[in-house]
Design an enzyme around this catalytic site. Structure first.
Site, mmCIF file in Angstrom:
data_model
loop_
_atom_site.group_PDB
_atom_site.id
_atom_site.type_symbol
_atom_site.label_atom_id
_atom_site.label_comp_id
_atom_site.label_asym_id
_atom_site.label_seq_id
_atom_site.Cartn_x
_atom_site.Cartn_y
_atom_site.Cartn_z
ATOM 1 N N ASN A 183 0.944 -1.100 0.058
ATOM 2 C CA ASN A 183 -0.133 -0.066 0.040
ATOM 3 C C ASN A 183 0.863 1.212 -0.104
ATOM 4 O O ASN A 183 1.602 1.330 1.056
ATOM 5 C CB ASN A 183 -0.820 -0.103 1.242
ATOM 6 N N HIS A 186 7.837 5.318 5.612
ATOM 7 C CA HIS A 186 9.005 4.432 5.343
ATOM 8 C C HIS A 186 8.726 3.456 4.177
ATOM 9 O O HIS A 186 7.745 2.499 4.474
ATOM 10 C CB HIS A 186 9.667 3.711 6.504
ATOM 11 N N HIS A 234 7.788 0.348 2.458
ATOM 12 C CA HIS A 234 7.556 -1.118 2.999
ATOM 13 C C HIS A 234 6.230 -1.561 2.309
ATOM 14 O O HIS A 234 5.271 -0.989 1.961
ATOM 15 C CB HIS A 234 7.389 -1.345 4.399
#
Lengths: 396, 396
Positions: free
Chosen positions: B204, B215, B217
């Protein structure tokens, strides 16, 4: 409460769209007057030729829909809406009544007042275009992997009040009763249109879910297919019927009333409960005690009772979350009437309202990201029992 | 490009969660050093007793899931996450490496650098609790209408870069290749856990879809059931197999390559295309030319090629919308790998990536309101051909 007297007045807008007044207050502000009800606006024929990519006119084609081979779902493509030319002036609302004395309104409602009004959406996702056969279908790029058809349904707008600053929860039982009458009327009429398989009456409320017009209103979609979630309910109901001989929705209602813990309110004709496997941060269902397929099937007594119960439920939803200062926080919500489908499998359905919200906490939304939108799996951040306990507390 | 050399180092966090480094850069910043890799934080046992509503301790029960009788879908209920005590300090990011010299990090990664790292989510929606039998099931309120089971899956976080301000699209092909290796590793290992039926690797990206940690991920969910959209694809693929003897996904790929108009890019091993019945404002699928069931099934050559193609695609997505000053607008997106299910029907699957966005135009989101969330019907505001034309133009 006495059974509502509603005066229904049908008229036509300048571009051919239907508009219907449902008035409950004598002297019937819209339908009872002698003033001209037709729409004097210079609106273009909605089926007129449209400019093609080369600028030359091409015949208006209405929306198409394609069958997604991955999921078996029809996807209407409202690309004809992309070139919307209609932008109401910043100080005007298209759902407000016309200003008294103005030659004509730039809004959608020609009369200067109304109680409840319904009209066809000017830029509908689904549309029945005259001369377009419902059975016209074609292959995209000549491959039978991709079937396409006209998205030949209908989209209507339901204005709940002439008061721009009101809300459905504030209209009072008499007006609510008129709205129920309008929903039932639209369900009956739209179900009879050729090719319609499902009628869905719903309200989106709150800017958090993308509502741009604050004027209190809902919508009615008449689908030329059975929608995916409804298909899933039909599959489940058919399996339950085969296994038990009983109606799934009836058994769920009976089960919730027996369990009791998730029941939010009960009236003579209706019960509201949080379903045992609810998935939204706030969710409640409302079902009639008698087996009823759709809104037109409700008796006068059931409609009268519903008007009161519906408003009770909306009040609880608006008291669900409390701000730091103790004030209630109006809940953004989606409410929708699940009705029996029009054709095959109709007997498997049973009328019920579903109301739910994406608000997890004040200021915190549940987003539908990878898990929900990618593979359709839902993670609930709460439990049905907690939701029910809060809705039970939130009684006025 | 030569085949990646990735050093995989497994360790365990203080509360028992698994953490895995995937390092591609000598001297292998995490896995190659001698420094202590274990997590010195004083974290509570994740299976410890929890306070009950009366304050007295009760045994930790992991998340449960209930079968929704209306849809046949499992709904995990992550109510155990509601009392999260873990709130990282405002100036710290739980996904950043530990600060050099600090006795221990308040983030999740114990080492002071990493290339790619994967660890179990601290507050997972799905969790396998030791001693909880996978076959433990129970009736809610004693009614067999509502089946419940432990939500015995697993949720992992994949950090794409130690650089807090980077993004997946900016990591470069070598790091992308390592990420592919990590996804394949996690798919293989999680598929082998007891009761896991589907592994979903996804990202997402963007605050517009609720991402709170900037960050870079992604996540991996191992589901103890087949997710609803995957079930729909399995039904469609089984029907197609029965009717034609062929694999549905293979035929779709071949059909898109033959039609050509919606093909966005082709490499030696991969083709990206906008599906003929796509539903999102931006959507593109990426599939391998060879029949491959899941990420572990990809050859080295296919993985090398994918690293380049994936980054090409992400670059086009970030050039899809252009601001008034001509600058590109980073696209909020969801990307997810559809892989063959682990058990029955596995042969019906075929690996493909789906990337899509809710952004209709700069600053304008598609909201999933009554029509989408109420009855599961989707209305596309554009056409697949328009999306494809834009992605074709957006090549660097």
């Amino acid at each position: 409460m006495t059974t509502a007297r509603v005066r229904r007045t049908a008229t036509t807008l300048a571009d051919g769209r239907d508009l219907l007044y449902f008035d409950d207050t004598e002297p019937y502000v819209s339908g009872g007057r002698t003033r001209r009800l037709d729409d004097p606006r210079p609106l273009a024929d909605r089926y007129a030729d449209v400019p093609g990519e080369d600028g030359a006119p091409r015949p208006f084609q209405g929306p198409e829909m394609r069958l997604d081979p991955l999921t078996g779902e029809w996807v209407p493509m409202a690309s004809h809406r992309m070139n919307r030319t209609f932008l109401p002036a910043a100080d005007s609302c298209p759902l407000c009544p016309a200003r008294p004395g103005a030659e004509y309104s730039d809004g959608e409602v020609p009369d200067t007042d109304y109680d409840v009004v319904v009209f066809e959406n000017r830029f509908p996702a689904l549309m029945q275009v005259p001369g377009t056969g419902l059975d016209d279908g074609w292959d995209v790029d000549g491959s039978d992997l991709w079937r396409a058809r006209p998205a030949a349904g209908r989209c209507e707008v339901v204005c709940f009040s002439a008061d721009h600053t009101s809300s459905l929860g504030a209209v009072g039982p008499r007006r609510m009763r008129t709205i129920i009458e309008a929903w039932a009327d639209r369900t009956r009429e739209l179900s009879a249109l050729p090719g319609i398989e499902q009628v869905f009456c719903f309200e989106n409320r709150g800017k958090e879910i993308g509502v741009t017009l604050p004027h209190p209103h809902g919508q009615v979609y008449a689908f030329p297919f059975v929608a995916p979630r409804t298909q899933a309910m039909q599959r489940q109901a058919a399996a339950h019927q085969a296994a038990t001989g009983r109606n799934l929705h009836r058994d769920i209602l009976d089960g919730e009333r027996k369990a009791g813990v998730r029941v939010v309110l009960e009236s003579e004709h209706w019960t509201a409960y949080v379903p045992a496997a609810s998935r939204w941060p706030v969710e409640v269902h409302l079902a009639p005690h008698r087996d009823v397929l759709d809104l037109p099937g409700l008796s006068d007594a059931e409609r009268d009772d519903l008007a009161v119960v519906y408003l009770d439920l909306l009040g609880r939803l608006d008291r669900f979350f409390v701000g730091p200062d103790g004030s209630a926080i109006p809940l953004p919500y989606i409410s929708g009437w699940h009705q029996a489908v029009v054709g095959e499998g109709r007997e498997l359905g049973r009328l019920h309202l579903q109301v739910f919200s994406v608000l997890r906490a004040p200021g915190k939304l549940k987003y539908l990201a990878g898990v929900e939108s990618g593979v359709g799996a839902w993670i609930s951040d709460t439990t049905p029992e907690r939701i029910a306990a809060r809705l039970q507390e939130a009684a006025r």
